[in-house]
Design a protein around this motif. Structure first.
Motif, mmCIF file in Angstrom:
data_model
loop_
_atom_site.group_PDB
_atom_site.id
_atom_site.type_symbol
_atom_site.label_atom_id
_atom_site.label_comp_id
_atom_site.label_asym_id
_atom_site.label_seq_id
_atom_site.Cartn_x
_atom_site.Cartn_y
_atom_site.Cartn_z
ATOM 1 N N ILE A 54 0.993 -1.155 0.040
ATOM 2 C CA ILE A 54 0.035 -0.099 0.203
ATOM 3 C C ILE A 54 0.816 1.115 0.131
ATOM 4 N N GLN A 55 2.116 1.009 0.176
ATOM 5 C CA GLN A 55 3.101 2.210 0.171
ATOM 6 C C GLN A 55 3.095 2.962 -1.305
ATOM 7 N N ARG A 56 2.804 2.171 -2.062
ATOM 8 C CA ARG A 56 2.730 2.919 -3.390
ATOM 9 C C ARG A 56 1.344 3.405 -3.783
ATOM 10 N N LEU A 57 0.401 3.544 -3.022
ATOM 11 C CA LEU A 57 -0.969 4.166 -3.246
ATOM 12 C C LEU A 57 -1.167 5.420 -2.625
ATOM 13 N N GLU A 58 -2.063 6.116 -3.357
ATOM 14 C CA GLU A 58 -2.416 7.095 -2.681
ATOM 15 C C GLU A 58 -3.140 7.161 -1.390
ATOM 16 N N GLU A 59 -3.148 8.145 -0.596
ATOM 17 C CA GLU A 59 -3.749 7.928 0.798
ATOM 18 C C GLU A 59 -5.153 7.668 0.831
ATOM 19 N N LYS A 60 -6.074 8.368 -0.141
ATOM 20 C CA LYS A 60 -7.450 7.929 -0.052
ATOM 21 C C LYS A 60 -7.590 6.630 -0.580
ATOM 22 N N GLU A 61 -6.828 5.941 -1.733
ATOM 23 C CA GLU A 61 -7.135 4.732 -2.125
ATOM 24 C C GLU A 61 -6.596 3.676 -0.973
ATOM 25 N N ALA A 62 -5.365 3.617 -0.343
ATOM 26 C CA ALA A 62 -5.078 2.726 0.545
ATOM 27 C C ALA A 62 -6.157 2.822 1.683
ATOM 28 N N ILE A 63 -6.667 4.021 2.338
ATOM 29 C CA ILE A 63 -7.676 3.974 3.234
ATOM 30 C C ILE A 63 -9.045 3.181 2.645
ATOM 31 N N GLU A 64 -9.353 3.563 1.633
ATOM 32 C CA GLU A 64 -10.551 2.823 1.031
ATOM 33 C C GLU A 64 -10.377 1.378 0.955
ATOM 34 N N LEU A 65 -9.284 0.719 0.647
ATOM 35 C CA LEU A 65 -9.023 -0.504 0.346
ATOM 36 C C LEU A 65 -9.125 -1.345 1.935
ATOM 37 N N ILE A 66 -8.483 -0.479 2.998
ATOM 38 C CA ILE A 66 -8.628 -1.125 4.462
ATOM 39 C C ILE A 66 -9.857 -1.194 4.767
ATOM 40 N N LYS A 67 -10.679 -0.197 4.531
ATOM 41 C CA LYS A 67 -11.999 -0.027 4.946
ATOM 42 C C LYS A 67 -12.749 -1.220 4.416
ATOM 43 N N THR A 68 -12.723 -1.315 3.218
ATOM 44 C CA THR A 68 -13.526 -2.365 2.524
ATOM 45 C C THR A 68 -13.062 -3.641 3.009
ATOM 46 N N GLU A 70 15.322 -8.610 -5.778
ATOM 47 C CA GLU A 70 14.768 -8.733 -7.248
ATOM 48 C C GLU A 70 13.417 -9.022 -7.311
ATOM 49 N N GLY A 71 12.711 -9.671 -6.533
ATOM 50 C CA GLY A 71 11.559 -10.084 -6.580
ATOM 51 C C GLY A 71 10.562 -8.824 -6.149
ATOM 52 N N TYR A 72 11.124 -7.901 -5.126
ATOM 53 C CA TYR A 72 10.349 -6.874 -4.933
ATOM 54 C C TYR A 72 10.348 -5.820 -6.185
ATOM 55 N N TYR A 73 11.663 -5.822 -6.821
ATOM 56 C CA TYR A 73 11.620 -4.822 -7.778
ATOM 57 C C TYR A 73 10.961 -5.208 -9.151
ATOM 58 N N THR A 74 10.952 -6.598 -9.396
ATOM 59 C CA THR A 74 10.432 -6.890 -10.652
ATOM 60 C C THR A 74 8.658 -7.404 -10.319
ATOM 61 N N ARG A 75 8.595 -7.917 -9.312
ATOM 62 C CA ARG A 75 7.257 -8.560 -9.417
ATOM 63 C C ARG A 75 6.148 -7.794 -8.232
ATOM 64 N N TYR A 76 6.680 -7.257 -7.376
ATOM 65 C CA TYR A 76 5.846 -6.167 -6.420
ATOM 66 C C TYR A 76 5.473 -4.811 -6.880
ATOM 67 N N ASP A 77 6.463 -4.394 -7.895
ATOM 68 C CA ASP A 77 6.337 -2.908 -8.293
ATOM 69 C C ASP A 77 6.702 -2.073 -7.226
ATOM 70 N N LEU A 78 7.616 -2.490 -6.429
ATOM 71 C CA LEU A 78 8.317 -1.597 -5.363
ATOM 72 C C LEU A 78 9.816 -1.083 -5.893
ATOM 73 N N GLN A 79 9.894 -0.550 -7.005
ATOM 74 C CA GLN A 79 11.031 -0.428 -7.615
ATOM 75 C C GLN A 79 12.000 0.445 -6.604
ATOM 76 N N ASP A 80 11.490 1.744 -6.347
ATOM 77 C CA ASP A 80 12.146 2.621 -5.707
ATOM 78 C C ASP A 80 12.604 2.008 -4.254
ATOM 79 N N TRP A 81 11.761 1.515 -3.561
ATOM 80 C CA TRP A 81 12.077 0.719 -2.235
ATOM 81 C C TRP A 81 12.866 -0.048 -2.499
ATOM 82 N N ALA A 82 12.917 -1.299 -3.454
ATOM 83 C CA ALA A 82 13.978 -2.224 -3.557
ATOM 84 C C ALA A 82 15.420 -1.670 -3.894
ATOM 85 N N VAL A 83 15.423 -0.751 -4.933
ATOM 86 C CA VAL A 83 16.595 -0.049 -5.130
ATOM 87 C C VAL A 83 17.340 0.819 -3.792
ATOM 88 N N GLU A 84 16.534 1.337 -3.084
ATOM 89 C CA GLU A 84 17.025 1.795 -1.862
ATOM 90 C C GLU A 84 17.781 0.730 -1.095
#
Length: 335
Positions: A23-37, A281-295
């Motif tokens: 959820i770190q890659r989502l906008e705040e409103k979208e993340a909150i809506e997911l959790i509430k749902t 590598e898995g976080y980069y290529t499959r989780y779409d968390l490129q910036d987080w994985a690179v760091e």
């Protein structure tokens, strides 16, 4: 929704939980809506970590007005008491809560690290202190190392363990059985093998069939996943013969290049943490968390790109993986 007892805690948790890393890659409103749902669909267990960027913060905002509906688990990589004390305070602030239901020692990857966190001035002492103060309720431990958790469950220090389990990584099944005998909750991470398994429904149904599992925490970042995952927890449909055959075929296919993080390839003469490279590598290529994985990749003092191709790792691998070639791919990925 099926609810299971989380070991020696008094928590009844939905068998399907909410993995909070993506959820770190989502906008705040979208993340909150997911959790509430998710809460509305019967999911009541959510897992995050201090290291998951702003995941704790988003969860904290989503919990306003519905804190009592959730069992919140977070975790820290801190290894000493002062670092853990600081992280607990940050987590409380981020999660906007006076107490955290489950706080876990995160990624305890070896006996040496285990001895460190459990020893004098170790992180575990800070967790016990926080527990006595009412800041946290229960203490757990996560690891990718089977031996570490085999030690941990024979103690009375932990209420839960967290370990990978999926159709490819099945080496924890005896661990889960023993944990249940010891009344320790079993939290399953990496149910889709870090995104390598595309058949999410079948993968989750396979896991929840295991009666020794308390809760599985697939990462959620889309509304469709909320509805599909909750449905699996509600319907409890056993796999049929054809579905099992399909999963067995997939298991064999993934087995050629999939690292189970067993650690038998170590130690590396160059001191590369080989399993960690494939995880990133898995976080980069499959989780779409490129910036987080690179760091995190760049933050390592020794990386996959430091491999000299000596080949000492490959004969140790019980799955005959082409580790040198795989490390080369990781290095190319993070150029």
């Amino acid at each position: 929704m099926e609810f299971r007892q989380l070991g020696r805690t008094n928590y009844k948790v939905s068998v399907i939980g909410f993995g909070g890393i993506p959820i770190q890659r989502l906008e705040e409103k979208e993340a909150i809506e997911l959790i509430k749902t998710a809460q509305g669909e019967g999911i009541n267990f959510i897992d995050t970590a201090r290291g998951y960027a702003n995941s704790e913060v988003l969860i904290g905002k989503a919990m306003e007005g519905m804190r009592d509906s959730w069992i919140i688990a977070t975790k820290s990589l801190a290894r000493d008491d002062q670092g853990m004390k600081a992280d607990i305070e940050i987590s409380l602030k981020n999660l906007r809560s006076n107490t955290i239901d489950l706080y876990q020692l995160h990624q305890v990857k070896s006996k040496e690290v285990y001895d460190q966190v459990m020893g004098p001035n170790g992180a575990y002492g800070a967790l016990k202190e926080a527990q006595l103060e009412g800041k946290i309720k229960k203490i757990g431990i996560t690891s990718h190392d089977l031996g570490v958790l085999e030690m941990a469950i024979e103690t009375d220090f932990f209420s839960t363990i967290q370990f990978p389990y999926n159709i490819v990584e099945r080496h924890g099944e005896k661990l889960f059985q023993r944990a249940k005998e010891r009344n320790i909750g079993v939290i399953i991470m990496k149910p889709l093998a870090g995104g390598a398994i595309r058949e999410g429904e079948l993968a989750l149904r396979f896991i929840v069939e295991n009666p020794n599992i308390s809760v599985v925490i697939p990462g959620i970042d889309h509304m469709d996943q909320v509805f599909e995952n909750s449905r699996i927890g509600q319907e409890k449909i056993p796999l049929n013969k054809e579905e099992r055959q399909h999963l067995e075929k997939l298991q064999k296919e993934l087995g050629n290049t999939f690292c189970r993080r067993c650690g038998y390839c170590l130690p590396c003469p160059q001191e590369i943490d080989i399993p960690a490279q494939f995880l990133l590598e898995g976080y980069y290529t499959r989780y779409d968390l490129q910036d987080w994985a690179v760091e995190r990749y760049q933050g390592q003092s020794i990386k996959a790109s430091d491999c000299i191709k000596c080949g000492k790792c490959e004969p140790r691998c019980p799955y005959d993986l082409p580790i040198r070639h795989m490390l080369e791919q990781v290095g190319s990925c993070f150029k």
